[in-house]
Structure formats: C-alpha cells, structure tokens
Design an enzyme around this catalytic site. Structure first.
Site, PDB file in Angstrom:
ATOM      1  N   LYS A 181       5.395  -3.645  -5.769  1.00 30.83           N
ATOM      2  CA  LYS A 181       6.839  -3.476  -5.862  1.00 30.83           C
ATOM      3  C   LYS A 181       7.517  -3.609  -4.512  1.00 30.83           C
ATOM      4  O   LYS A 181       8.631  -4.096  -4.402  1.00 30.83           O
ATOM      5  CB  LYS A 181       7.139  -2.098  -6.459  1.00 30.83           C
ATOM      6  CG  LYS A 181       8.603  -1.878  -6.669  1.00 30.83           C
ATOM      7  CD  LYS A 181       8.885  -1.358  -8.033  1.00 30.83           C
ATOM      8  CE  LYS A 181      10.340  -1.455  -8.380  1.00 30.83           C
ATOM      9  NZ  LYS A 181      10.692  -2.740  -8.983  1.00 30.83           N
TER      10      LYS A 181
ATOM     11  N   CYS B 165       0.845  -1.190   0.000  1.00 26.95           N
ATOM     12  CA  CYS B 165       0.000   0.000   0.000  1.00 26.95           C
ATOM     13  C   CYS B 165       0.885   1.246   0.000  1.00 26.95           C
ATOM     14  O   CYS B 165       1.993   1.245   0.518  1.00 26.95           O
ATOM     15  CB  CYS B 165      -0.917   0.108   1.204  1.00 26.95           C
ATOM     16  SG  CYS B 165      -1.971  -1.315   1.447  1.00 26.95           S
TER      17      CYS B 165
ATOM     18  N   GLU C 241       5.828 -12.934 -14.309  1.00 26.81           N
ATOM     19  CA  GLU C 241       5.196 -11.863 -13.530  1.00 26.81           C
ATOM     20  C   GLU C 241       4.492 -10.819 -14.396  1.00 26.81           C
ATOM     21  O   GLU C 241       3.495 -10.262 -13.965  1.00 26.81           O
ATOM     22  CB  GLU C 241       6.141 -11.227 -12.498  1.00 26.81           C
ATOM     23  CG  GLU C 241       7.342 -10.508 -13.017  1.00 26.81           C
ATOM     24  CD  GLU C 241       8.299 -10.032 -11.917  1.00 26.81           C
ATOM     25  OE1 GLU C 241       7.922  -9.967 -10.739  1.00 26.81           O
ATOM     26  OE2 GLU C 241       9.452  -9.710 -12.266  1.00 26.81           O
TER      27      GLU C 241
ATOM     28  N   TRP D 113      -2.903  -2.477  -1.567  1.00 27.95           N
ATOM     29  CA  TRP D 113      -2.646  -3.866  -1.937  1.00 27.95           C
ATOM     30  C   TRP D 113      -3.310  -4.676  -0.836  1.00 27.95           C
ATOM     31  O   TRP D 113      -2.876  -4.651   0.305  1.00 27.95           O
ATOM     32  CB  TRP D 113      -1.139  -4.125  -1.991  1.00 27.95           C
ATOM     33  CG  TRP D 113      -0.772  -5.468  -2.537  1.00 27.95           C
ATOM     34  CD1 TRP D 113      -0.570  -5.789  -3.846  1.00 27.95           C
ATOM     35  CD2 TRP D 113      -0.519  -6.671  -1.790  1.00 27.95           C
ATOM     36  NE1 TRP D 113      -0.236  -7.118  -3.957  1.00 27.95           N
ATOM     37  CE2 TRP D 113      -0.189  -7.676  -2.712  1.00 27.95           C
ATOM     38  CE3 TRP D 113      -0.550  -6.998  -0.435  1.00 27.95           C
ATOM     39  CZ2 TRP D 113       0.110  -8.981  -2.337  1.00 27.95           C
ATOM     40  CZ3 TRP D 113      -0.259  -8.295  -0.052  1.00 27.95           C
ATOM     41  CH2 TRP D 113       0.071  -9.273  -0.998  1.00 27.95           C
TER      42      TRP D 113
ATOM     43  N   HIS E 266      16.461 -34.116 -15.867  1.00 28.14           N
ATOM     44  CA  HIS E 266      15.871 -34.712 -14.662  1.00 28.14           C
ATOM     45  C   HIS E 266      14.414 -34.302 -14.489  1.00 28.14           C
ATOM     46  O   HIS E 266      13.920 -34.252 -13.367  1.00 28.14           O
ATOM     47  CB  HIS E 266      16.688 -34.329 -13.427  1.00 28.14           C
ATOM     48  CG  HIS E 266      18.103 -34.823 -13.502  1.00 28.14           C
ATOM     49  ND1 HIS E 266      18.420 -36.161 -13.437  1.00 28.14           N
ATOM     50  CD2 HIS E 266      19.275 -34.168 -13.672  1.00 28.14           C
ATOM     51  CE1 HIS E 266      19.733 -36.294 -13.550  1.00 28.14           C
ATOM     52  NE2 HIS E 266      20.278 -35.100 -13.698  1.00 28.14           N
TER      53      HIS E 266
ATOM     54  N   LYS F  99      10.677 -12.892 -14.870  1.00 26.57           N
ATOM     55  CA  LYS F  99      10.211 -11.704 -15.612  1.00 26.57           C
ATOM     56  C   LYS F  99       9.013 -12.063 -16.479  1.00 26.57           C
ATOM     57  O   LYS F  99       8.028 -11.350 -16.520  1.00 26.57           O
ATOM     58  CB  LYS F  99      11.301 -11.172 -16.534  1.00 26.57           C
ATOM     59  CG  LYS F  99      12.307 -10.154 -16.164  1.00 26.57           C
ATOM     60  CD  LYS F  99      11.992  -8.974 -15.365  1.00 26.57           C
ATOM     61  CE  LYS F  99      11.537  -9.257 -13.988  1.00 26.57           C
ATOM     62  NZ  LYS F  99      12.338  -8.977 -12.865  1.00 26.57           N
TER      63      LYS F  99
ATOM     64  N   ARG G   3       3.148   0.542  -5.286  1.00 24.38           N
ATOM     65  CA  ARG G   3       3.093  -0.162  -4.002  1.00 24.38           C
ATOM     66  C   ARG G   3       1.816  -0.990  -3.840  1.00 24.38           C
ATOM     67  O   ARG G   3       1.665  -1.728  -2.864  1.00 24.38           O
ATOM     68  CB  ARG G   3       3.192   0.833  -2.847  1.00 24.38           C
ATOM     69  CG  ARG G   3       4.440   1.687  -2.891  1.00 24.38           C
ATOM     70  CD  ARG G   3       4.463   2.640  -1.719  1.00 24.38           C
ATOM     71  NE  ARG G   3       4.494   1.932  -0.464  1.00 24.38           N
ATOM     72  CZ  ARG G   3       5.583   1.497   0.126  1.00 24.38           C
ATOM     73  NH1 ARG G   3       6.748   1.704  -0.428  1.00 24.38           N
ATOM     74  NH2 ARG G   3       5.513   0.853   1.266  1.00 24.38           N
TER      75      ARG G   3
ATOM     76  N   GLU H 131      15.862 -15.610 -13.451  1.00 28.05           N
ATOM     77  CA  GLU H 131      15.355 -14.241 -13.534  1.00 28.05           C
ATOM     78  C   GLU H 131      14.551 -14.036 -14.826  1.00 28.05           C
ATOM     79  O   GLU H 131      13.508 -13.375 -14.815  1.00 28.05           O
ATOM     80  CB  GLU H 131      16.543 -13.261 -13.434  1.00 28.05           C
ATOM     81  CG  GLU H 131      16.219 -11.795 -13.624  1.00 28.05           C
ATOM     82  CD  GLU H 131      15.215 -11.227 -12.622  1.00 28.05           C
ATOM     83  OE1 GLU H 131      14.874 -11.879 -11.630  1.00 28.05           O
ATOM     84  OE2 GLU H 131      14.749 -10.108 -12.874  1.00 28.05           O
TER      85      GLU H 131
ATOM     86  N   ASN I 299      -0.653   1.641   6.072  1.00 32.08           N
ATOM     87  CA  ASN I 299       0.091   0.645   5.295  1.00 32.08           C
ATOM     88  C   ASN I 299       0.667  -0.350   6.296  1.00 32.08           C
ATOM     89  O   ASN I 299       1.421   0.048   7.168  1.00 32.08           O
ATOM     90  CB  ASN I 299       1.203   1.355   4.509  1.00 32.08           C
ATOM     91  CG  ASN I 299       2.257   0.412   3.951  1.00 32.08           C
ATOM     92  OD1 ASN I 299       3.411   0.778   3.794  1.00 32.08           O
ATOM     93  ND2 ASN I 299       1.886  -0.801   3.658  1.00 32.08           N
ATOM     94  N   GLY I 300       0.267  -1.617   6.168  1.00 32.88           N
ATOM     95  CA  GLY I 300       0.787  -2.626   7.097  1.00 32.88           C
ATOM     96  C   GLY I 300      -0.314  -3.582   7.504  1.00 32.88           C
ATOM     97  O   GLY I 300      -1.362  -3.658   6.870  1.00 32.88           O
TER      98      GLY I 300
HETATM   99  C1  G6P Z   1       8.563  -7.849  -5.028  1.00 28.67           C
HETATM  100  C2  G6P Z   1       8.858  -7.174  -6.354  1.00 28.67           C
HETATM  101  C3  G6P Z   1      10.092  -7.792  -6.988  1.00 28.67           C
HETATM  102  C4  G6P Z   1      11.269  -7.721  -6.031  1.00 28.67           C
HETATM  103  C5  G6P Z   1      10.933  -8.353  -4.677  1.00 28.67           C
HETATM  104  C6  G6P Z   1      12.008  -8.042  -3.643  1.00 28.67           C
HETATM  105  O1  G6P Z   1       8.161  -9.148  -5.248  1.00 28.67           O
HETATM  106  O2  G6P Z   1       7.747  -7.289  -7.214  1.00 28.67           O
HETATM  107  O3  G6P Z   1      10.418  -7.098  -8.171  1.00 28.67           O
HETATM  108  O4  G6P Z   1      12.369  -8.374  -6.580  1.00 28.67           O
HETATM  109  O5  G6P Z   1       9.709  -7.812  -4.169  1.00 28.67           O
HETATM  110  O6  G6P Z   1      12.018  -6.663  -3.428  1.00 28.67           O
HETATM  111  P1  G6P Z   1      13.256  -5.837  -2.926  1.00 28.67           P
HETATM  112  O7  G6P Z   1      12.764  -4.433  -2.890  1.00 28.67           O
HETATM  113  O8  G6P Z   1      13.576  -6.359  -1.550  1.00 28.67           O
HETATM  114  O9  G6P Z   1      14.364  -6.026  -3.863  1.00 28.67           O
END
Ligand code: G6P
Length: 617
Positions: free
Chosen positions: A612, A2, A497, A75, A513, A494, A27, A490, A101-102
């Site tokens: 994020k 949030c 997501e 969120w 495997h 990507k 957020r 990664e 937020n929390g």
């Molecule tokens: C969320 C974001 C990712 C990020 C992860 C860790 O899942 O969507 O993009 O890698 O958090 O976040 P940080 O800010 O700790 O790198």
C-alpha cells in the site's frame, strides 16, 4: 515499504507487536519476524516467509515473554522473501537487533569493508549490513548505542526507518528515520513506548505520538523523556507531541468480509467528511484555509502541475479536467517517478499539487523536493495525517477519508477527487470563469453525491451477477471519455491489481487505434457512457464493439434507453454534473473488480507483489 513496530514497557510486548504487525501488513507481506527480550536479557527471535498469521502460529508454540520486542513485516527489496532474509536481523556478536524499512543503497561497499574486517553475513539483506556497521562503529569507538547508530547512519546512503536495541540493555530502543516513516507512541509517565511505521499498532494504548522527521534519531529509554538529535549536525530537537485522532473501529473490518469492501461502502461518509466544514452550501461558499491563505498564488498561477503515482495519479487526471473545465487553468499531470528524473521546467508561478493517500510514496516525495528546490509552491492532498508528504509540502488539504487499509485504493480516490473539485470550483468562481449561479448549483450537487453513492451501492448484487459471468475472462477493456477517461484507467487498474486479469483502460475514441483488434466474443468491454459526457460518440464506440461481438458492460445514467438496447449489461448511475460523475461511475467498477477477485479466490486486501505504501523508488 515494510512495516515495523516495537514495544518497550511494562506489558507483555509480543501480543502488542504481533497485533501491530497485523495492522501494518498492508505495507508488505512477503515475510514477518519478531524478536523479544525479557528482563533477564533472554532473547527469542522468530521469523518466517509468509504472512503475520504464519509467524503467529510459529511463535505461539514457543516462548515469547518479555517487555521489549521489535517486529517486522516485509516487502522484499534485497534478497528473496525467505526465512533468512526476514527481519529482525542480528549483529555478528548476537548482541544487537534491528528492524528496518527502506533501502541502504551503498550496502555493498560497506559489506565488503566489514567482510575484510572479519564480519560474516547470513542473509542477502542490506539491513544485516547496517546492524553490523553499527556494531563495528560501537566496537571501534566504545560508543553508547545511540551514538553508534548515529555515527553509522552518517555513512549510509539510502532510506530508512529503523529501530535497534542491545539485548544486554533491555530498557532502551534507538529509532531513526530518513525517507521512511516512523512514529513513536508515548505511554503515561514514560513507563512505556511504542515505535511503528504508523500509529495503528498502538492506538488503544496511547494517543500521544511523535512523528520523527527525516535525519532524526530518538533515544527511547524507560522512565525518561525521549531525546531526539539530528543525525548529521548532532543538534537537539525539541519533540512535538501530537494528539492522535485515530480510533480502533476505523482500522477494523466492522462486519465486512474484506477491508476493500468496507472502504467501498465507507465512501458516502468519507466524501461527507472531505467536504465537511469546507463546502458551506447555505452560505454559498467553499472555505478552505489552505487555499484562502495562499489565494494570490493560486489565482496568479500560470499552470498547475499535478504529481502522483498509481490511483492518486488517476485522481490527478480527473483534476486536470476539473481545473481546466471549471477554472480554465492549464494543468499537466505527471507520474512522480518520471517527473523527478526528467529535469522538468518549473517556474515560480507554477503550483505543484502532490496527491498521495499514504503521504509516504517515495517518488512523490522526491518530486515535491525537486519542485520546491526550483521555487514552485507545493500543495499536498494527502489522507494520512502527519505523513511525510503532508509535512514536506508548503500547504495542503487532508482528504479525511479515514484509514484505508485494503491495498487497492477506493475511498482515497473519490475523496481526492472531492478535494480537487472543491479547489477547482473555488478558483473558478473567484477568477470569474464560473458564474455564481453555476457555482451554487455545483455546491448543491456535490453535497448530494454521498446520498447518491449510498443508493448506488444497493446494486451490489447485480454487479455480483455480472462478475460471475466474466470472472474467468483473461482480458478486459475499459473505455471512457472526458472526465470518465481517468475512471476507465482506474477501473482497469483495480481489476488487474486484485484479480490478476489483464486489463487496459483507454479513451473510448482511441479504441480504433489499436485495442479494437483485441475485440472478439470473449472480450468484456466496460464502457462509461454517461448522458452528459460525449454520449453520442461513446454510443458509436459501443456499436463498434457490438459489431465485433465484444461483450459490453455499460455504465449509463439512470433512465438511459439507447445503450440498454445494445449493451449486454447495464449499470445505472444517478444523474449529476458530468464534472462530478467520476465520483459515481467509479463505484460500480470498484465493486466489479472486488467481486471478480473474490470469485477467483484472490487475496483482495493483500494482492500479490503489491504494497500500500511504496516507500522505495
Ligand atoms: C501503491 C498502492 C496504490 C496507490 C499508489 C500511490 O501502488 O498500491 O493503491 O495508488 O501506491 O500511493 P499513494 O499513497 O501515494 O497514493
């Protein structure tokens, strides 16, 4: 998660708060709301399921005048995302408003207690419980609002960044935090104030900001200095006013269609910023104050434990290869969420490196606290200056990537790897594992990476063509070895997501495997086959895919001829040391995911269900 923001001052508050919410939307974007109060104490509250743009279209048909406002972009944690569960929330009397937020973990028992005292609740949220607790504490004790918020918070278990005001006192906001970020912007002569999850909502108005610390409560009143108290022991805290370096262009799209695309293209510049002033090739040294000041600890470390989540965890995995290869230091890479609950064995001679773009990820923060409590030295690699993790760690290095707004992380990843490479190279050279000449060569090659990425970005249209072929694939496999195994993970992350295509990353040799069973003519397989990285072995894996009719998209070193004859598509990357190759091989994978997601009509910058900054466990 949030995003929260608020304004108190002499300007119209609504435009500031709604623009601020737009900037904080990374957020969370399940619902949004705003409350505005004018000097006559008239208050309007609007909230809706959906995005900030939906809220904007509702408010703009209505009255939103006033110099005091709070806004929230959500969120969802407690209660589904709908209009009623959206913030701001009001107390039963209608006099107090809150944004939060929390998570309040003990909200249920507080709710039962308040219900027995006659309180009723419109929403399913923990936040509505908190604002009524504040009201009850105020009523029982006849406290001023600041004191009531403080006392209520001593009864709360959980995490919060909150802003509260009373509509009959439109010259004051109470803000407090525990575990979720909160920044306060201070205008000239205390004539206006801003509160927000980060500084982006107010950077065009003031560069003076206070980062509230955990367990702190701020009384923000027009015309007077902010007063900060510790919530539990009631002591006063002298506020530290920080000068913000952020500017408006950094948080705008700058002509790109999406933040993600902009951030992919920013990588050459971002990486240069990461090593600027640190990588001094002409002097043949790497200068990093945070390492130099703790050099004995690093050189005596028996082990490095890296903790992180998501993309940062993948950067940590690249770090493992870097530290082990270049400096011969054993490394373990841990998901912060597992590490914190596992009773891990940590010794005083261990160094814990926490990696986080946002510097706010709840699990990473908790892992740091645990490691510190066991005596480890904790080093942070963060992007957001002044973030909770940056402040909680014993020392650290910023990535200086600039604000990353697209929810899918791109430049944060490559700049985190750059910091890890700098540290590994420095330690390897100092502990004698890396000869001076090899070290110098690495410095030179690392310095060439931004230029190489710039060139690599020119293949964008070719990647777009490949994306058009595979955009409807239901699954996709990513394979890599050594330094490029984490890049495969990664790449798969990507894709899943932002495009919602199911994707898996695997070490190439592990394919046989299990994943090989999935391969048929409809399965695209992205394989990273750089010339210096177990090349022949990966070529064999490519043959195995080919003989099962899988479609191969190969990332190869410029000039490669062998794979060209086997693969369906070739993406060439410039040559470099294998240890630095993740900085290059990642780029086409980011672009591939980006284009596929755009072609599928997905919201690239705000993918569904994600946020994020994950400030809840
Ligand atoms: C969320 C974001 C990712 C990020 C992860 C860790 O899942 O969507 O993009 O890698 O958090 O976040 P940080 O800010 O700790 O790198």
């Amino acid at each position: 998660m949030c995003g929260i923001t608020g304004y108190l001052g002499f300007r119209e508050a609504y435009p500031i708060v709604i623009n601020g919410l737009q900037r904080l939307e990374y957020r969370g974007y399940d619902s949004a709301g705003v409350v505005i109060t004018n000097s006559k104490k008239e208050t309007n509250l609007y909230k809706t399921k959906g995005k900030v743009a939906d809220l904007r279209s509702i408010v703009e048909k209505n009255d939103a005048t006033g110099n005091l406002a709070l806004g929230h972009t959500r969120w969802a944690t407690h209660g589904e995302p709908n209009d009623i569960n959206s913030h701001p929330h009001t107390s039963n009397s209608g006099k107090l408003v809150i944004i939060h937020n929390g998570i309040i973990e003990n909200y249920d028992s507080i709710k039962k207690e308040l219900t027995s005292r006659g309180y009723t609740f419109k929403s399913d949220t923990d936040t509505e419980v908190l604002i009524n607790l504040i009201e009850e504490v105020q009523k029982q004790n006849n406290y001023k609002l600041g004191k009531a918020v403080q006392m209520a918070l001593t009864n709360v278990v959980g995490a919060y960044a909150i802003a509260v005001y009373a509509i009959d006192k439109p010259d004051e906001i109470i803000a407090a935090r525990l575990g979720s970020p909160l920044t306060i912007g201070i205008g000239e002569d205390n004539k206006e104030f801003f509160v927000a999850s980060d500084a982006s909502p107010f950077i065009e108005y003031t560069k003076n900001a206070i980062y509230l610390d955990d367990e702190e409560l701020a009384i923000i009143k027009l015309g007077r200095n902010i007063r900060i108290r510790k919530i539990y022991d009631d002591s006063f805290v002298e506020p530290t006013i920080n000068a913000l370096k952020l500017n408006l262009e950094q948080i705008e799209k700058g002509g790109f269609e999406h933040f993600m695309l902009k951030e992919i293209h920013e990588q050459p510049h971002a990486i240069s910023n990461t090593y600027r002033g640190r990588l001094l090739a002409d002097k043949g040294i790497i200068k990093m104050g945070s390492i130099d000041n703790n050099i004995a600890k690093f050189l005596n470390a028996k082990r490095i434990i890296i903790v992180a989540c998501g993309t940062s965890w993948h950067a940590g995995l690249v770090g493992e290869y870097l530290f082990e290869d270049l400096a011969r230091i054993p490394v373990e890479v841990e998901y912060a969420s597992e590490f914190r609950y596992r009773n891990p064995i940590i010794n005083k001679n261990d160094i814990v490196i926490a990696i986080s773009q946002s510097g706010e990820t709840a699990d990473t923060l908790a892992a740091i606290k645990l490691a510190k409590s066991k005596g480890a030295f904790v080093f942070g690699i963060c992007n957001v200056v002044g973030s909770s993790i940056a402040r909680e760690t014993d020392s650290g290095a910023y990535t200086h990537a600039g604000p990353e707004i697209g929810v899918a992380s791109t430049k944060a990843f490559t700049t985190q790897i750059t910091v890890l490479a700098l540290i590994a190279l420095k330690l390897g050279n100092l502990n004698g594992e890396l000869s001076n000449s090899a070290f110098q060569d690495y410095l030179y090659k690392l310095q060439l990476i931004p230029k190489k990425i710039e060139n690599l970005l020119s293949i964008n249209s070719k990647i777009e063509e490949i994306a058009a072929i595979y955009k409807d694939a239901p699954n996709c496999l990513y394979l890599g070895r050594g330094f490029n195994f984490p890049v495969a993970l990664e790449g798969a992350l990507k894709l899943k997501e932002i495009s919602y295509i199911h994707a898996e990353g695997y070490p190439a040799a592990e394919m046989k495997h299990g994943p090989i069973a999935l391969i048929d003519e409809s399965m695209p397989v992205v394989v990273i086959a750089t010339k210096k990285g177990h090349y022949e072995k990966v070529v064999s894996n490519i043959q195995e895919i080919k003989s099962r009719k899988g479609k191969i998209i190969a990332i190869v070193t410029e000039g490669d001829t062998t794979v060209k004859d086997i693969a369906d598509h070739i993406i060439e990357i410039p040559d470099t040391e294998e240890a630095l190759s993740p900085l290059l091989t990642t780029i086409p994978l980011q672009l591939l995911s980006y284009h596929i997601a755009v072609m599928r009509g997905c919201n690239v910058d705000q993918p569904r269900n994600l946020a994020k900054s994950v400030t809840v466990e």
